[in-house]
Scaffold this active site. Structure first.
Site, short mmCIF file in Angstrom:
data_model
loop_
_atom_site.label_atom_id
_atom_site.label_comp_id
_atom_site.label_asym_id
_atom_site.label_seq_id
_atom_site.Cartn_x
_atom_site.Cartn_y
_atom_site.Cartn_z
N TRP A 61 -19.33 -10.84 -75.88
CA TRP A 61 -18.98 -10.02 -74.70
C TRP A 61 -19.60 -8.63 -74.81
O TRP A 61 -19.67 -7.88 -73.84
CB TRP A 61 -17.46 -9.93 -74.52
CG TRP A 61 -16.73 -9.12 -75.58
CD1 TRP A 61 -16.88 -9.21 -76.93
CD2 TRP A 61 -15.74 -8.10 -75.38
NE1 TRP A 61 -16.04 -8.33 -77.58
CE2 TRP A 61 -15.32 -7.64 -76.66
CE3 TRP A 61 -15.13 -7.55 -74.25
CZ2 TRP A 61 -14.36 -6.64 -76.83
CZ3 TRP A 61 -14.16 -6.56 -74.42
CH2 TRP A 61 -13.79 -6.10 -75.70
N ASP A 62 -20.10 -8.29 -76.01
CA ASP A 62 -20.74 -7.00 -76.24
C ASP A 62 -21.78 -6.71 -75.15
O ASP A 62 -21.94 -5.58 -74.70
CB ASP A 62 -21.46 -7.00 -77.60
CG ASP A 62 -20.56 -7.35 -78.78
OD1 ASP A 62 -19.63 -8.15 -78.58
OD2 ASP A 62 -20.80 -6.86 -79.89
N GLU B 226 -8.47 -8.49 -82.16
CA GLU B 226 -8.42 -9.87 -82.68
C GLU B 226 -7.33 -10.10 -83.73
O GLU B 226 -7.12 -11.22 -84.16
CB GLU B 226 -9.78 -10.21 -83.29
CG GLU B 226 -10.85 -10.37 -82.23
CD GLU B 226 -12.23 -10.58 -82.82
OE1 GLU B 226 -12.44 -10.30 -84.01
OE2 GLU B 226 -13.11 -11.01 -82.06
N LYS C 148 -6.87 -3.90 -84.20
CA LYS C 148 -8.22 -3.75 -84.74
C LYS C 148 -9.06 -2.77 -83.91
O LYS C 148 -9.78 -1.94 -84.42
CB LYS C 148 -8.90 -5.12 -84.76
CG LYS C 148 -10.33 -5.10 -85.27
CD LYS C 148 -10.93 -6.49 -85.29
CE LYS C 148 -12.38 -6.47 -85.75
NZ LYS C 148 -13.01 -7.78 -85.67
N GLN C 149 -8.99 -2.92 -82.58
CA GLN C 149 -9.88 -2.15 -81.72
C GLN C 149 -9.24 -1.94 -80.35
O GLN C 149 -8.23 -2.56 -80.03
CB GLN C 149 -11.21 -2.88 -81.57
CG GLN C 149 -11.12 -4.22 -80.88
CD GLN C 149 -12.33 -5.10 -81.15
OE1 GLN C 149 -12.44 -5.75 -82.18
NE2 GLN C 149 -13.24 -5.15 -80.19
C1 BGC Z 1 -15.29 -7.70 -82.67
C2 BGC Z 1 -15.65 -8.37 -81.36
C3 BGC Z 1 -17.15 -8.29 -81.18
C4 BGC Z 1 -17.86 -8.89 -82.37
C5 BGC Z 1 -19.38 -8.73 -82.26
C6 BGC Z 1 -16.05 -8.36 -83.80
O1 BGC Z 1 -15.79 -7.72 -85.00
O2 BGC Z 1 -13.91 -7.80 -82.89
O3 BGC Z 1 -15.00 -7.74 -80.29
O4 BGC Z 1 -17.52 -8.95 -80.01
O5 BGC Z 1 -17.45 -8.24 -83.55
O6 BGC Z 1 -19.75 -7.41 -82.19
#
Ligand code: BGC
Length: 734
Positions: free
Chosen positions: A332-333, A474, A587-588
């Site tokens: 999704w980045d 996540e 996490k984010q």
């Molecule tokens: C993140 C995801 C991201 C992926 C690739 C993961 O560590 O939690 O949101 O899409 O890394 O960058």
């Protein structure tokens, strides 16, 4: 726009072994077709040399499928009086590597002292931005006393792979025209990577070089001996081409004639012009803050270098073209973090990125079907054809060493909404609706159908829920009613409805096909109902929105407390028993991401309260997190708090130092989402530029050390020079 070019150089002075891996990312060159890690020509696979190729993958045994690295055609290890001129064997007297990211050229200069003689090696290289199969290099060697110089330069086919080796067979060819070539075949045998390299030496002797084939070391080298006097130079120029079985254009013909000092100079000038044009459209000038200007433009350098301009349907992997980390897969980045830069500076690339999703719809339909759903469930880690490369066991338990079941692939259903959001942004910013008849309509319908399949209705109550998902954070798996997921699903329904209303703008034949395929009237009713009744978690009395059902009941502890509970620094924080799973530590950015996308629907008080609440509880364990906090801080009218998050995002690759290894697996690489996020911070955050009701609006929020911003954007086909000073933004068509 005047540019202070000194500020556009990344310099490394002196040789430091511990920086080799990081520098591979920092000094990366690329042209969208290949990424060439910023390693030195004498390095081998232990130093993570890689020419990483876009869009071609292979799988060995039970390991992950990953993109291919080509044989290294930039190898060279000259000798002086039989001593290798290599930083790996002699500590150089002087050493510098410079990436000029305004010109897109990597320079190297090393002085080695061999028995009292100073021998200097200078080189420069750049990938061809027009003919993306090619890369050009020049190398000049001289010494301050006479001696014997031996040239060894050619192809190293002992390739660094994470899950390789991928080539099971090589075909070699030594041309009579100064070229050498290696064709590596994967197990499929119809899939190959062909690397051909031609080299000319230009010296006082100007002799053709012999070729040495060292099967043991896997080196196919041009070889020549030159007895040089003090001050004499030996130079060589080379061009190499890479061509794979996935390419459909003609393979470039490479021979000794393809390269000469004059041709090299011509190519170099063309290359500089190419970059000057790119910067004319996209450079960001930041008055008052050179460090920020440097970091953000360096981020944009990376994005330019990995943009797939050679195709009309291709995307950008999460680690760009810096290696095989994250399986070379697209996340999704792209739509949520990277796309905006291209939308506003080079819409053709944005179209290419979106087209990849349209063209991989079949993969998304198949994935949904495999779970028993209708519609399009896009791959969490998308490779060729939309194949989901994400494994069921994405993490290894550090204690038991057993693979841990993770549910990223099954439950991060928000991925499909990112694709619709990307399309919506494309329509809004470019005004170009032509994609509608090229599959975009079906893509949006299928995503909306998928979300309508996920809706659950309780017997009592008149709303729909989405249960058992993983949101952007996540660490908490299988939760119900994740705010981000539900709000994005609602956006998918409203976008589907908007496009249904635009059906009449599609040319007749295509419209007929669509009407035949979908019962548009019935879908309209379903989507209207879904969008009206989908439950969107609301702010409680405290003004804070729960990230998912029951979130506030989890243990409320600080990020440091959770970190302090780790028994092993590499322990995974999430999953069923992770240290964060039963706490409010995330996490984010999750709720924060959603609020920054839908800020106009919430009061400033709600935005502020959620920013404060979640910031304290966020680990920022992903490089995607900081830019979303920066955005929301701007929307909360707190630009000075946004600034450090913006700098963190913009500096992810210039500084390096991020995690490089997880156990024995290399996880380093560049961070395109963070780079794109930094651009979003400048554009949407500090300059406050967004699209509202089809028009550009601006409400700038400059942090105190940024005096003035200046950059160009393209909106609906018109290019504007944007100047932002104090609380004012000015747009001048240019
Ligand atoms: C993140 C995801 C991201 C992926 C690739 C993961 O560590 O939690 O949101 O899409 O890394 O960058």
């Amino acid at each position: 726009m005047d540019i202070n070019k000194e500020n556009w150089l990344i310099k490394e002075e002196g040789f430091d072994k511990s920086r080799i891996e990081d520098n591979g990312n920092r000094f990366l060159l690329g042209n969208g077709y290949m990424g060439i890690r910023g390693t030195l020509s004498e390095y081998g696979k232990e130093q993570l040399v890689a020419v990483n190729l876009a869009g071609i993958y292979d799988k060995v045994g039970d390991s992950w499928r990953e993109p291919l690295n080509a044989p290294n055609f930039l190898y060279s290890k000259p000798e002086f009086n039989n001593t290798e001129l290599s930083v790996l064997s002699i500590n150089p007297k002087d050493h510098k590597v410079i990436l000029d990211f305004y010109e897109g050229i990597l320079y190297r200069e090393s002085v080695f002292c061999v028995d009292g003689v100073n021998v200097r090696v200078r080189s420069e290289r750049f990938p061809d931005m027009d003919n993306v199969h090619l890369i050009w290099e020049k190398c000049v060697i001289d010494a301050d006393s006479a001696g014997r110089l031996t040239l060894n330069a050619g192809i190293d086919y002992d390739i660094w792979d994470i899950n390789g080796p991928h080539f099971v067979r090589f075909e070699k060819e030594i041309g009579h025209d100064g070229s050498v070539s290696i064709k590596g075949f994967t197990q499929k045998d119809t899939e190959f990577v062909h690397v051909k390299e031609a080299l000319v030496s230009v010296s006082l002797l100007n002799r053709p070089l012999a070729v040495k084939d060292d099967e043991k070391e896997k080196l196919l080298l041009h070889h020549g001996i030159f007895d040089i006097k003090a001050g004499e130079t030996v130079s060589f120029y080379r061009v190499a081409s890479v061509y794979t079985s996935k390419d459909t254009d003609a393979e470039p013909a490479i021979s000794g004639e393809a390269i000469s000092p004059e041709i090299y100079m011509e190519k170099k000038e063309a290359h500089k012009k190419w970059w000057a044009l790119k910067w004319d459209n996209s450079a960001v000038k930041i008055e008052g803050d050179e460090e920020a200007e440097r970091a953000v433009n360096y981020s944009l350098y990376h994005l330019h270098s990995i943009a797939p301009r050679h195709r009309d349907s291709m995307s950008i992997p999460a680690r760009g073209l810096s290696g095989q980390t994250y399986k070379g897969a697209v996340f999704w980045d792209t739509e949520m973090f990277i796309l905006d830069f291209f939308l506003y500076t080079e819409p053709r690339v944005a179209r290419t990125l979106i087209k990849y999703r349209i063209d991989t719809l079949k993969g998304a339909l198949d994935k949904a079907k495999s779970y028993g759903y209708k519609g399009a469930f896009y791959a969490w880690e998308s490779q060729e054809g939309g194949f989901d490369a994400c494994s069921d066991y994405n993490v290894t338990d550090v204690f038991t060493k057993r693979p841990m079941r993770t549910f990223f692939k099954d439950k991060q259903v928000h991925i499909s909404s990112a694709i619709v959001f990307g399309l919506k942004k494309y329509f809004d910013v470019t005004g170009d609706m032509s994609l509608l008849s090229e599959g975009a309509f079906e893509t949006v319908m299928e995503c909306a159908i998928f979300y309508s399949e996920l809706l659950v209705k309780k017997v009592y109550g008149d709303c729909y829920e989405i249960r058992d998902v993983i949101g952007p954070d996540e660490y908490h798996e299988r939760v119900n009613n994740n705010f981000y997921t539900n709000r994005m699903a609602k956006m998918v329904f409203t976008e589907a409805l908007r496009l249904i209303d635009k059906l009449d703008t599609i040319e007749d034949a295509r419209k007929e096909e669509i009407i035949k395929k979908y019962n548009v009237k019935a879908l309209k009713e379903i989507f209207e109902d879904a969008s009206r009744k989908l439950y969107i978690p609301a702010p409680g009395e405290s003004g804070v929105i729960p990230q998912f059902d029951g979130y506030f009941d989890l243990e409320d502890v600080s990020v440091d407390t959770v970190r302090g509970r780790l028994l092993d620094p590499k322990e995974y924080w999430g999953g069923a028993y992770g240290v964060a799973s039963h706490t409010q530590v995330i996490k984010q950015a999750d709720v924060v991401t959603c609020l920054s996308l839908f800020k106009d629907e919430y009061s400033s008080e709600v935005l502020n309260k959620n920013y404060d609440y979640y910031e304290k509880r966020t680990e920022h364990g992903s490089s995607l997190s900081a830019c979303m906090y920066s955005l929301l801080a701007c929307y909360c009218d707190r630009p000075d708090e946004a600034y450090p998050f913006f700098m963190k995002s913009a500096s992810a690759d210039i500084k390096g130092g991020g995690k490089q290894w997880a156990g024995l697996v290399y996880i380093g690489g560049s961070h395109p989402a963070s780079e794109g996020g930094a651009y979003m911070n400048v554009l949407h955050g500090f300059a406050g530029i967004n699209v509202k009701d089809g028009k550009l609006v601006a409400s700038p929020k400059l942090p105190k050390n940024i005096k003035k911003l200046e950059f160009r954007i393209i909106f609906k086909g018109i290019r504007y020079l944007v100047t932002v000073e104090k609380e004012k933004a000015e747009f001048k068509p240019c």
